[in-house]
Design a protein around this motif. Structure first.
Motif, short mmCIF file in Angstrom:
data_model
loop_
_atom_site.label_atom_id
_atom_site.label_comp_id
_atom_site.label_asym_id
_atom_site.label_seq_id
_atom_site.Cartn_x
_atom_site.Cartn_y
_atom_site.Cartn_z
N ARG A 1 7.09 6.91 -3.27
CA ARG A 1 6.59 6.57 -4.62
C ARG A 1 7.23 5.31 -5.17
O ARG A 1 6.65 4.63 -6.01
CB ARG A 1 6.81 7.74 -5.57
N TYR B 1 4.88 2.36 -4.25
CA TYR B 1 3.45 2.33 -4.57
C TYR B 1 3.03 0.92 -4.95
O TYR B 1 1.94 0.46 -4.62
CB TYR B 1 3.14 3.29 -5.73
N PRO C 1 -0.83 4.93 -4.16
CA PRO C 1 -0.26 6.02 -3.35
C PRO C 1 -0.52 5.84 -1.86
O PRO C 1 -1.58 5.38 -1.45
CB PRO C 1 -0.98 7.27 -3.89
N LEU D 1 2.52 0.36 -11.87
CA LEU D 1 3.26 0.90 -10.75
C LEU D 1 4.74 0.51 -10.73
O LEU D 1 5.53 1.13 -10.01
CB LEU D 1 2.62 0.48 -9.43
#
Length: 199
Positions: free
Chosen positions: A33, A36, A42, A189
């Motif tokens: 994560r 990302y 994802p 993100l």
């Protein structure tokens, strides 16, 4: 003369990996994560992955990479990334800090193994052609460079996640360092901050 720029991604609580990072889990359990922003959203280790940055993240990265002439990473990062498939994906040669110099891959890979930070900085600066040298992690390499006063700019990309455990960027670091915000870029993100290291 180029700068030495240390750049890495962290969670909000300061982790650069989740737990159990390494060749089997890369960035650790849940650590994907953090990247990302690098992959454009994802992704999973099982599903395959590639750089697919877009928007502000890509603009930030492209500006940073445009100034790079060479890079330095630790062996842990090199191994966790699976040696990037055997070919250096970054701008300029990549120097890998390791005590296992006998594992040196072929020169065509773009990787050079060196045994110490000072040697890596000398070699990287020598081939960078006046451009910047990037120190890309892991955490120990960045801490060493900061403690030695060798970093001109620290770049932290903070992913909107709290990992709770893993490897912390500043674990055990006891130096007092003043920073000056040079630039901030945000996306959904990550938030990227470029800091000048004040001398």
């Amino acid at each position: 003369m180029g700068k030495v720029i240390a750049a890495i991604t962290t969670s909000v609580d300061g982790f650069i990996t989740g737990p159990e990072d390494g060749p089997d889990y890369g960035l650790g359990k849940g650590g994907e994560r953090l990247h990302y922003w690098v992959m454009g959203g994802p992704w999973t280790y099982d599903g395959g992955h590639h750089f697919a940055m877009n928007g502000p993240d890509k603009d930030f990265y492209d500006e940073l990479e445009a100034g790079m002439g060479a890079g330095i990473v630790g062996r842990g990062m090199y191994d966790a990334a699976g040696a990037w498939g055997g070919t250096n994906p970054f701008a300029g040669p990549l120097f890998v800090l390791t005590h296992r110099l006998q594992d040196q891959p072929a020169a065509a890979s773009g990787f050079t193994f060196v045994s110490g930070l000072d040697e890596a900085l000398v070699q990287a600066t020598g081939v960078a052609g006046g451009k910047d040298v990037s120190i890309g992690g892991g955490a120990d390499v960045i801490r060493q460079a900061l403690a030695a006063g060798r970093v001109d700019e620290l770049v932290l990309s903070t992913a909107p996640v709290i990992l709770g455990s893993g490897k912390r960027l500043f674990d055990g670091f006891d130096h007092d360092v003043d920073l000056e915000i040079v630039k901030t870029v945000s996306s959904t993100l990550a938030t990227h901050v470029r800091y000048a290291v004040k001398r």
